[in-house]
Design an enzyme around this catalytic site. Structure first.
Site, PDB file in Angstrom:
ATOM      1  N   VAL A   1       3.527   5.362  -2.886  1.00 42.31           N
ATOM      2  CA  VAL A   1       3.836   6.687  -2.355  1.00 42.31           C
ATOM      3  C   VAL A   1       5.339   6.906  -2.284  1.00 42.31           C
ATOM      4  O   VAL A   1       5.842   7.970  -2.636  1.00 42.31           O
ATOM      5  CB  VAL A   1       3.214   6.865  -0.949  1.00 42.31           C
ATOM      6  CG1 VAL A   1       3.606   8.196  -0.345  1.00 42.31           C
ATOM      7  CG2 VAL A   1       1.697   6.722  -1.033  1.00 42.31           C
ATOM      8  N   ASP A   2       6.076   5.900  -1.842  1.00 43.44           N
ATOM      9  CA  ASP A   2       7.510   6.047  -1.616  1.00 43.44           C
ATOM     10  C   ASP A   2       8.299   6.517  -2.839  1.00 43.44           C
ATOM     11  O   ASP A   2       9.123   7.417  -2.706  1.00 43.44           O
ATOM     12  CB  ASP A   2       8.126   4.750  -1.095  1.00 43.44           C
ATOM     13  CG  ASP A   2       7.735   4.484   0.349  1.00 43.44           C
ATOM     14  OD1 ASP A   2       7.206   5.402   0.996  1.00 43.44           O
ATOM     15  OD2 ASP A   2       7.972   3.369   0.819  1.00 43.44           O
TER      16      ASP A   2
ATOM     17  N   HIS B   1       0.800  -1.218   0.000  1.00 45.98           N
ATOM     18  CA  HIS B   1       0.000   0.000   0.000  1.00 45.98           C
ATOM     19  C   HIS B   1       0.837   1.276   0.000  1.00 45.98           C
ATOM     20  O   HIS B   1       0.421   2.290  -0.533  1.00 45.98           O
ATOM     21  CB  HIS B   1      -0.962   0.003   1.187  1.00 45.98           C
ATOM     22  CG  HIS B   1      -0.286   0.193   2.503  1.00 45.98           C
ATOM     23  ND1 HIS B   1       0.370  -0.832   3.146  1.00 45.98           N
ATOM     24  CD2 HIS B   1      -0.141   1.283   3.270  1.00 45.98           C
ATOM     25  CE1 HIS B   1       0.878  -0.365   4.280  1.00 45.98           C
ATOM     26  NE2 HIS B   1       0.590   0.900   4.383  1.00 45.98           N
ATOM     27  N   CYS B   2       2.030   1.240   0.570  1.00 44.76           N
ATOM     28  CA  CYS B   2       2.827   2.464   0.628  1.00 44.76           C
ATOM     29  C   CYS B   2       3.879   2.541  -0.480  1.00 44.76           C
ATOM     30  O   CYS B   2       4.517   3.565  -0.647  1.00 44.76           O
ATOM     31  CB  CYS B   2       3.487   2.617   1.991  1.00 44.76           C
ATOM     32  SG  CYS B   2       4.507   1.228   2.460  1.00 44.76           S
ATOM     33  N   ILE B   3       4.029   1.485  -1.258  1.00 47.19           N
ATOM     34  CA  ILE B   3       5.041   1.488  -2.304  1.00 47.19           C
ATOM     35  C   ILE B   3       4.723   2.537  -3.359  1.00 47.19           C
ATOM     36  O   ILE B   3       5.603   3.197  -3.887  1.00 47.19           O
ATOM     37  CB  ILE B   3       5.178   0.089  -2.955  1.00 47.19           C
ATOM     38  CG1 ILE B   3       5.594  -0.932  -1.899  1.00 47.19           C
ATOM     39  CG2 ILE B   3       6.161   0.104  -4.111  1.00 47.19           C
ATOM     40  CD1 ILE B   3       6.868  -0.601  -1.155  1.00 47.19           C
TER      41      ILE B   3
END
Length: 99
Positions: free
Chosen positions: A82-83, A78-80
């Site tokens: 964004v990173d 889920h945060c990949i």
């Protein structure tokens, strides 16, 4: 917030000087994990074409003291999403250029 996390996270909370440090650490951790899993995915394909059992290879490699145990699997989370945008955006805002 650290006190709240400390109540539910058994490993404990590691405090840092800023949210920027915490987010940068998360970027590194996610990147390392994804690169290692992606590498294992590619190696598993190669091993498969060579008739080599990937699990047996991982078991043998796991006998080494410094082996990092990554298995083929899904890359991302889920945060990949964004990173990867964090670094270029931060560079632009801070006038940091690549070499």
């Amino acid at each position: 917030m650290a006190a709240l996390y400390g109540e539910v996270v058994e490993a404990g909370v590691h405090r840092v000087s800023s949210i920027m440090v915490a987010e940068a650490a998360k970027v590194i951790e996610n990147t390392q994990r994804d690169l290692n899993i992606a590498l294992m995915n590619e190696l598993a394909i190669i091993f498969g074409k060579l008739g080599i059992d990937t699990n047996e290879v991982l078991e043998a490699a796991g006998t080494k003291w410094n082996f990092l145990k990554f298995k083929p699997g899904l890359v991302g989370g889920h945060c990949i999403g964004v990173d990867p945008t964090t670094s270029p955006t931060r560079r632009r805002r801070s006038a940091i250029t690549r070499r």
